[in-house]
Design an enzyme around this catalytic site. Structure first.
Site, PDB file in Angstrom:
ATOM      1  N   ALA A  72       0.811  -1.210   0.000  1.00  0.00           N
ATOM      2  CA  ALA A  72       0.000   0.000   0.000  1.00  0.00           C
ATOM      3  C   ALA A  72       0.847   1.263   0.000  1.00  0.00           C
ATOM      4  CB  ALA A  72      -0.935   0.004   1.200  1.00  0.00           C
ATOM      5  N   THR A  73       2.010   1.240   0.645  1.00  0.00           N
ATOM      6  CA  THR A  73       2.843   2.443   0.686  1.00  0.00           C
ATOM      7  C   THR A  73       3.280   2.851  -0.711  1.00  0.00           C
ATOM      8  OG1 THR A  73       3.630   2.013   2.941  1.00  0.00           O
ATOM      9  CG2 THR A  73       4.996   3.422   1.557  1.00  0.00           C
ATOM     10  N   GLN A 168      -7.628  -1.131   5.436  1.00  0.00           N
ATOM     11  CA  GLN A 168      -8.351  -1.790   6.523  1.00  0.00           C
ATOM     12  C   GLN A 168      -9.791  -2.145   6.147  1.00  0.00           C
ATOM     13  OE1 GLN A 168      -6.942  -2.718   9.384  1.00  0.00           O
ATOM     14  NE2 GLN A 168      -4.970  -1.730   8.981  1.00  0.00           N
ATOM     15  N   CYS A 304       3.384   0.686  12.434  1.00  0.00           N
ATOM     16  CA  CYS A 304       4.384   1.476  11.715  1.00  0.00           C
ATOM     17  C   CYS A 304       4.990   2.564  12.586  1.00  0.00           C
ATOM     18  CB  CYS A 304       3.767   2.102  10.470  1.00  0.00           C
ATOM     19  SG  CYS A 304       3.098   0.885   9.324  1.00  0.00           S
TER      20      CYS A 304
END
Length: 356
Positions: A72-73, A168, A304
Site C-alpha cells: 500500500a505504501t 483496513q 508502523c
C-alpha cells in the site's frame, strides 16, 4: 500465544498459501518463469497474474484497473505523486503516515479535522488549489468508518481527485466512491510484499518509478507470480466469506464489550469496523501492561509508529490528552480468532491492568 493484532497484519489464509506454492517451484517445476517473458513458462505465469487481477478487481468498483505494487505504501506514493505536482493535497488528520508523509513531501498539505467520534465529515472547506483529497475508508488505529462516498462527491465538486486508503476496509466492507484506491494483501489474509492501486477509468497518472513500465506503463519491476497469486486467492476468499466474517467479528466484538466493560472506548461505537477495539483505562502504564501480557499479541497503536514514544496522532486528533492516548491499547481480531481466545486474553489483560 493469542494473536489480537489484525490491524498490523493478518494470518495467511491456507487457500492463499496453496495458491502461492505452484509459483515457487524451482528446477523440475514450471512455476518459476518470469511473467514478462514471451515463452510458454512466462505466459503461464502471466495468466496467473491476470487471474489474480480479476479476483482483486471483483471487490472494487467497476470501471477501473488494478495495478500491482509492492504494497500500500508504494500504491499511495504512485497515487499522490503520479496524479500531479503543486497545488494542495487535503488529508484527514487521522490518515496513515504513508499518506501524511507523502502528501507533505509532494506539495502543500491541508489537514481536515475529525470529530470526537473519529469521523472526518465532508462539510469542510477545501483550498481553492486542492488537486487531491485523501480520506481513508476505515481507520487503522480506532476502526472508524469514514463517509467515503460523501468525500468523493466533495472532491469532484472541487475538481479534485479522491484517494481512498482502503487497506483496513478491503475484503471486509464494500469499497465504493473513489478515483484511486489503495490496498495491501497482508491485511486480508494474503502475503506480505504485494498490494495494489485501483485507478478509475479516465484518471491519468504519471510514472513514478521508471525502469520498464511492466504495469500499464506506470509501475516498473518484475512481478512475483507467487505473491500476486496469493493476493488473488485471498481476495476471492474474502469475497466469498465477507458476510460470514463480518458476523463472526461482530459476535466477538459483543463478547469483548462485556469483558472490557469498565474500559473507555476510543472512537465511534457504531460507525466502525468491529474487529478493531481501541480502549483506554486511566493511569494505565501500557508498556508495563504489554510486558506483563506476553502471551497476548496486541498493540498500543499503529505498528508502523511503534517505538516512537510519541502519543498517537489519531487519538490526539479525536481530542484525547497525551495521558489518555498513552493509556490506550488496540485489540484487533478477525476470521481466525475464537471466542475462547478473546476470553483468555481479557482475563490476562484485565488482571495485569488491575495489578498496576
Amino acid at each position: 500465544m493469542i494473536y489480537l493484532d489484525y490491524q498490523a497484519t493478518t494470518p495467511l489464509a491456507p487457500e492463499a498459501r496453496e495458491a502461492m506454492l505452484r509459483w515457487l517451484d524451482g528446477p523440475g517445476g514450471e512455476g518459476f518463469g518470469n511473467p514478462h517473458s514471451p515463452h510458454r513458462m512466462g505466459r503461464m505465469a502471466r495468466a496467473a497474474i491476470e487471474l489474480a487481477r480479476d479476483q482483486v478487481a471483483a471487490l472494487l468498483p467497476p470501471g477501473g484497473r488494478v495495478i500491482f505494487t509492492s504494497g500500500a505504501t508504494e500504491a499511495i506514493n504512485l497515487a499522490i505523486r503520479g496524479s500531479g505536482a503543486g497545488g494542495s493535497v487535503s488529508v484527514s488528520a487521522i490518515e496513515h503516515a504513508a499518506v501524511l508523509d507523502t502528501a507533505a513531501d509532494a506539495g502543500r498539505i491541508h489537514m481536515l479535522d475529525v470529530a470526537q467520534s473519529g469521523q472526518c465529515n465532508a462539510d469542510q472547506d477545501l483550498p481553492s488549489d486542492t488537486r487531491l483529497v485523501a480520506v481513508m475508508a476505515v481507520n487503522n488505529e480506532i476502526g472508524t468508518i469514514q463517509p467515503t462516498v460523501d468525500w468523493h462527491c466533495r472532491a469532484k465538486g472541487a475538481h479534485a481527485l479522491y484517494l481512498c486508503d482502503a487497506v483496513q476496509a478491503y475484503g471486509r466492507i464494500e469499497v465504493t466512491g473513489a478515483d484511486l484506491i489503495t490496498i495491501s494483501a497482508h491485511k486480508f489474509h494474503g502475503p506480505k510484499g504485494i498490494g495494489a492501486l485501483w485507478v478509475r477509468d479516465g484518471v491519468e497518472l504519471a510514472e513514478v518509478q521508471a525502469g520498464g513500465g511492466q504495469e500499464y506503463g506506470l509501475r516498473s519491476g518484475t512481478l512475483s507470480p507467487a505473491l500476486v497469486a496469493g493476493m488473488g486467492a485471498a481476495a476471492a476468499l474474502a469475497k466469498d466469506r465477507m458476510h460470514a466474517d463480518r458476523a463472526h467479528v461482530e459476535a466477538l466484538w459483543d463478547r469483548a464489550g462485556e469483558l472490557f466493560h469498565d474500559w473507555e472506548l476510543n472512537g465511534s461505537a457504531s460507525a466502525r469496523w468491529f474487529g478493531n477495539l481501541n480502549i483506554r483505562k486511566e493511569g494505565l502504564d501500557v508498556a508495563r501492561l504489554m510486558s506483563d501480557c506476553r502471551e497476548v499479541m496486541f498493540s498500543a497503536g499503529s505498528a508502523c509508529a511503534s517505538g516512537s514514544g510519541r502519543p498517537s496522532h489519531v487519538l490526539k486528533a479525536i481530542g484525547l490528552s497525551d495521558a489518555q492516548a498513552k493509556s490506550s491499547i488496540r485489540l484487533g481480531f478477525g476470521r481466525y480468532t475464537t471466542e475462547a481466545e478473546i476470553e483468555r486474553a481479557a482475563n490476562i489483560i484485565n488482571a495485569a491492568a488491575d495489578s498496576q
